[in-house]
Design an enzyme around this catalytic site. Structure first.
Site, PDB file in Angstrom:
ATOM      1  N   GLY A   3     -10.203  14.772 -22.209  1.00 52.31           N
ATOM      2  CA  GLY A   3      -9.488  13.506 -22.118  1.00 52.31           C
ATOM      3  C   GLY A   3      -8.005  13.757 -22.005  1.00 52.31           C
ATOM      4  N   GLY A   4      -7.243  12.677 -21.776  1.00 51.38           N
ATOM      5  CA  GLY A   4      -5.800  12.802 -21.654  1.00 51.38           C
ATOM      6  C   GLY A   4      -5.158  13.341 -22.915  1.00 51.38           C
ATOM      7  N   MET A   5      -5.730  13.011 -24.065  1.00 52.54           N
ATOM      8  CA  MET A   5      -5.117  13.426 -25.319  1.00 52.54           C
ATOM      9  C   MET A   5      -5.745  14.681 -25.894  1.00 52.54           C
ATOM     10  SD  MET A   5      -4.298   9.935 -27.334  1.00 52.54           S
ATOM     11  CE  MET A   5      -6.002   9.500 -27.577  1.00 52.54           C
ATOM     12  N   VAL A   8     -13.032  16.313 -26.349  1.00 51.56           N
ATOM     13  CA  VAL A   8     -13.986  15.660 -27.252  1.00 51.56           C
ATOM     14  C   VAL A   8     -15.294  16.454 -27.249  1.00 51.56           C
ATOM     15  CG1 VAL A   8     -15.230  13.542 -27.805  1.00 51.56           C
ATOM     16  CG2 VAL A   8     -12.981  13.411 -26.729  1.00 51.56           C
ATOM     17  N   LYS A  23     -12.642  14.792 -31.716  1.00 50.65           N
ATOM     18  CA  LYS A  23     -11.577  14.876 -30.709  1.00 50.65           C
ATOM     19  C   LYS A  23     -10.523  15.839 -31.237  1.00 50.65           C
ATOM     20  CE  LYS A  23     -10.166  11.825 -27.794  1.00 50.65           C
ATOM     21  NZ  LYS A  23      -9.576  10.725 -27.023  1.00 50.65           N
ATOM     22  N   ASP A 120      -2.641   2.390 -25.469  1.00 51.83           N
ATOM     23  CA  ASP A 120      -3.237   3.021 -24.286  1.00 51.83           C
ATOM     24  C   ASP A 120      -4.569   2.341 -23.960  1.00 51.83           C
ATOM     25  OD1 ASP A 120      -3.129   4.744 -22.123  1.00 51.83           O
ATOM     26  OD2 ASP A 120      -4.126   6.390 -23.159  1.00 51.83           O
TER      27      ASP A 120
END
Length: 193
Positions: A3-5, A8, A23, A120
């Protein structure tokens, strides 16, 4: 998934004996002073998020750090993202689009009343479980994860298509209205493609 952050993983919570999503967040890119502030805010908001209980919010079960990298343990939602759903059906019937927005807003009210702003909101952060129920993911913690290392090429925090005008430069302090703006963009997308 990636993911962008962060990344996961599906895992098994040994104490609760349930499947969970873990995550692992990316490096923050902050200076040591900023990093300490980030860590303190991350811990505070993770505790708040973990206390929230609403069927439209992905539940935070635990959080911590490993080797200096923060991680979140969340309920595992088996299903799809709204983004995946829209890739197959880009325009939804009006009634369904309004239902989706209603569910997302009901969940966000609970978060906003607890002082958490998501920052977000976008279709990839709206999960649809196998029973068709919607859940908002990355609750509230998103704002603290949008660190310098995670800005886009223009230095914009968040996802440009859904970001409120006041947040474009990444400098202004945004509030719950930025989430509502993103929900409005999603509604437009669901109705008109």
């Amino acid at each position: 998934g990636q993911g962008g952050m962060g990344v996961v993983w599906e895992a098994r919570h040994l104490t609760l004996d349930i499947a969970v999503a873990v995550k692992i967040l990316r490096e923050t890119g902050f200076s040591s002073e900023e990093s300490a502030r980030f860590r303190e805010r991350f811990h505070r908001e993770a505790r708040i998020a973990a206390r929230l209980s609403h069927p439209g919010l992905v539940r935070v079960l635990d959080f911590g750090e490993d080797g200096g990298r923060p991680y979140l343990v969340m309920e595992l939602v088996q299903g799809w993202t709204l983004e995946q759903y829209l890739s197959n059906q880009p325009i939804l019937p009006e009634k369904l689009a309004i239902q989706v927005v209603g569910h997302v807003c009901a969940a966000l009210v609970v978060a906003h009343e607890a002082g958490i702003v998501h920052r977000d909101i976008k279709p990839s952060n709206i999960l649809i479980d196998k029973e068709g129920k919607l859940k908002v993911s990355d609750l509230g913690l998103a704002r603290d994860m949008l660190a310098p290392a995670m800005t886009g090429p223009d230095g914009i925090l968040g996802t440009p298509l859904y970001i409120a005008p006041e947040a474009i430069d990444g400098l202004g302090e945004t509030d719950h209205r930025a989430d509502l703006y993103a929900v409005g963009v999603m509604l437009y997308q669901m109705l008109f493609g």
